[in-house]
Motif scaffolding. Structure first.
Motif, short mmCIF file in Angstrom:
data_model
loop_
_atom_site.label_atom_id
_atom_site.label_comp_id
_atom_site.label_asym_id
_atom_site.label_seq_id
_atom_site.Cartn_x
_atom_site.Cartn_y
_atom_site.Cartn_z
N LYS A 7 -18.80 -8.23 -39.54
CA LYS A 7 -19.05 -9.47 -40.28
C LYS A 7 -18.95 -10.67 -39.35
O LYS A 7 -18.03 -10.75 -38.55
CB LYS A 7 -18.02 -9.62 -41.41
N ALA A 8 -19.91 -11.57 -39.47
CA ALA A 8 -19.90 -12.81 -38.69
C ALA A 8 -19.53 -13.95 -39.63
O ALA A 8 -20.18 -14.14 -40.65
CB ALA A 8 -21.27 -13.07 -38.07
N GLN A 9 -18.48 -14.69 -39.29
CA GLN A 9 -18.11 -15.85 -40.10
C GLN A 9 -18.93 -17.05 -39.64
O GLN A 9 -19.02 -17.32 -38.45
CB GLN A 9 -16.62 -16.14 -39.98
N LYS A 93 -17.91 -22.05 -45.87
CA LYS A 93 -17.71 -20.88 -45.01
C LYS A 93 -18.33 -19.66 -45.69
O LYS A 93 -18.13 -19.42 -46.87
CB LYS A 93 -16.22 -20.65 -44.78
N SER A 94 -19.10 -18.94 -44.91
CA SER A 94 -19.71 -17.72 -45.42
C SER A 94 -19.61 -16.63 -44.37
O SER A 94 -19.18 -16.86 -43.25
CB SER A 94 -21.17 -17.97 -45.83
N GLU A 95 -20.01 -15.45 -44.77
CA GLU A 95 -19.93 -14.29 -43.91
C GLU A 95 -21.28 -13.59 -43.97
O GLU A 95 -21.89 -13.50 -45.03
CB GLU A 95 -18.85 -13.37 -44.48
N VAL A 96 -21.75 -13.10 -42.82
CA VAL A 96 -23.04 -12.42 -42.78
C VAL A 96 -22.86 -11.07 -42.11
O VAL A 96 -22.23 -10.96 -41.06
CB VAL A 96 -24.10 -13.25 -42.01
N VAL A 97 -23.43 -10.05 -42.73
CA VAL A 97 -23.50 -8.72 -42.14
C VAL A 97 -24.97 -8.41 -41.91
O VAL A 97 -25.78 -8.48 -42.83
CB VAL A 97 -22.87 -7.65 -43.06
N ASN A 118 -27.12 -3.59 -29.38
CA ASN A 118 -26.82 -4.79 -28.59
C ASN A 118 -27.57 -6.01 -29.13
O ASN A 118 -27.01 -7.11 -29.21
CB ASN A 118 -27.17 -4.57 -27.11
N PHE A 119 -28.83 -5.81 -29.50
CA PHE A 119 -29.66 -6.91 -30.01
C PHE A 119 -29.09 -7.49 -31.30
O PHE A 119 -28.88 -8.70 -31.41
CB PHE A 119 -31.09 -6.42 -30.22
N ILE A 120 -28.79 -6.64 -32.29
CA ILE A 120 -28.31 -7.19 -33.56
C ILE A 120 -26.88 -7.73 -33.44
O ILE A 120 -26.52 -8.66 -34.13
CB ILE A 120 -28.49 -6.23 -34.77
N ASN A 121 -26.10 -7.16 -32.52
CA ASN A 121 -24.77 -7.73 -32.28
C ASN A 121 -24.88 -9.13 -31.68
O ASN A 121 -24.10 -10.01 -32.02
CB ASN A 121 -23.93 -6.81 -31.39
N THR A 122 -25.87 -9.33 -30.79
CA THR A 122 -26.10 -10.67 -30.23
C THR A 122 -26.53 -11.64 -31.33
O THR A 122 -26.05 -12.78 -31.39
CB THR A 122 -27.16 -10.62 -29.12
N LEU A 123 -27.43 -11.21 -32.20
CA LEU A 123 -27.84 -12.07 -33.33
C LEU A 123 -26.63 -12.47 -34.15
O LEU A 123 -26.46 -13.64 -34.52
CB LEU A 123 -28.85 -11.35 -34.23
N SER A 124 -25.76 -11.51 -34.44
CA SER A 124 -24.57 -11.75 -35.25
C SER A 124 -23.61 -12.70 -34.54
O SER A 124 -23.10 -13.64 -35.15
CB SER A 124 -23.90 -10.42 -35.55
N LEU A 127 -25.02 -16.13 -34.58
CA LEU A 127 -24.99 -16.68 -35.94
C LEU A 127 -23.64 -17.31 -36.22
O LEU A 127 -23.55 -18.36 -36.86
CB LEU A 127 -25.29 -15.56 -36.94
N ALA A 128 -22.58 -16.71 -35.71
CA ALA A 128 -21.23 -17.26 -35.91
C ALA A 128 -21.06 -18.60 -35.21
O ALA A 128 -20.15 -19.36 -35.53
CB ALA A 128 -20.19 -16.26 -35.41
N LYS A 129 -21.95 -18.92 -34.25
CA LYS A 129 -21.85 -20.17 -33.48
C LYS A 129 -22.64 -21.33 -34.08
O LYS A 129 -22.53 -22.45 -33.61
CB LYS A 129 -22.34 -19.95 -32.05
#
Length: 130
Positions: A7-9, A93-97, A118-124, A127-129
């Motif tokens: 989850k990305a906050q 504040k939200s969370e994205v999976v 690696n690609f979707i982890n980078t997107l996530s 996104l948190a930034k």
């Protein structure tokens, strides 16, 4: 093959996060540093390429207002979807999976699992930034 990110906050409301992701040009901000091409083709489609990889066209396939956006490959050659599930935590504040789902033969799945993870982890992470 199914891959899901942690989850990305996001320091935005659920609505703002949904609106950010729904505007496809914003995906440029989420892409890895090794992006070699990014182009919005229409309101519902964009193209991107990472260095050393073929171009991929993604298009909006489905959306549930403020909760979910599903992007899918525009080509039938590589059928997959990238889904963003948005959960409200607080007012701002939200969370994205992010989850990737695709039908690939065993050899192809073995070859692409690590780069896609690696690609979707980078997107996530990016996104948190925002």
């Amino acid at each position: 093959m199914f891959i899901e990110t942690p989850k990305a906050q996001v320091s935005k409301s659920k609505e703002d996060t949904f609106n950010f992701l729904n505007e496809l040009s914003n995906f440029r901000q989420l892409m890895p540093e090794n992006i070699s091409k990014f182009e919005v083709l229409s309101e519902n489609r964009f193209l991107f390429a990472l260095k050393g990889m073929p171009e991929i066209v993604l298009e909006k396939k489905e959306q549930t207002q403020f909760n979910k956006i599903v992007l899918g490959a525009a080509s039938e050659k590589l059928p997959f979807t990238l889904t963003a599930d948005i959960i409200e935590l607080e007012n701002e504040k939200s969370e994205v999976v992010l989850s990737f789902s695709g039908e690939f033969n065993a050899m192809m799945a073995m070859m692409i699992k690590t780069p896609i993870t690696n690609f979707i982890n980078t997107l996530s992470t990016n996104l948190a930034k925002i």
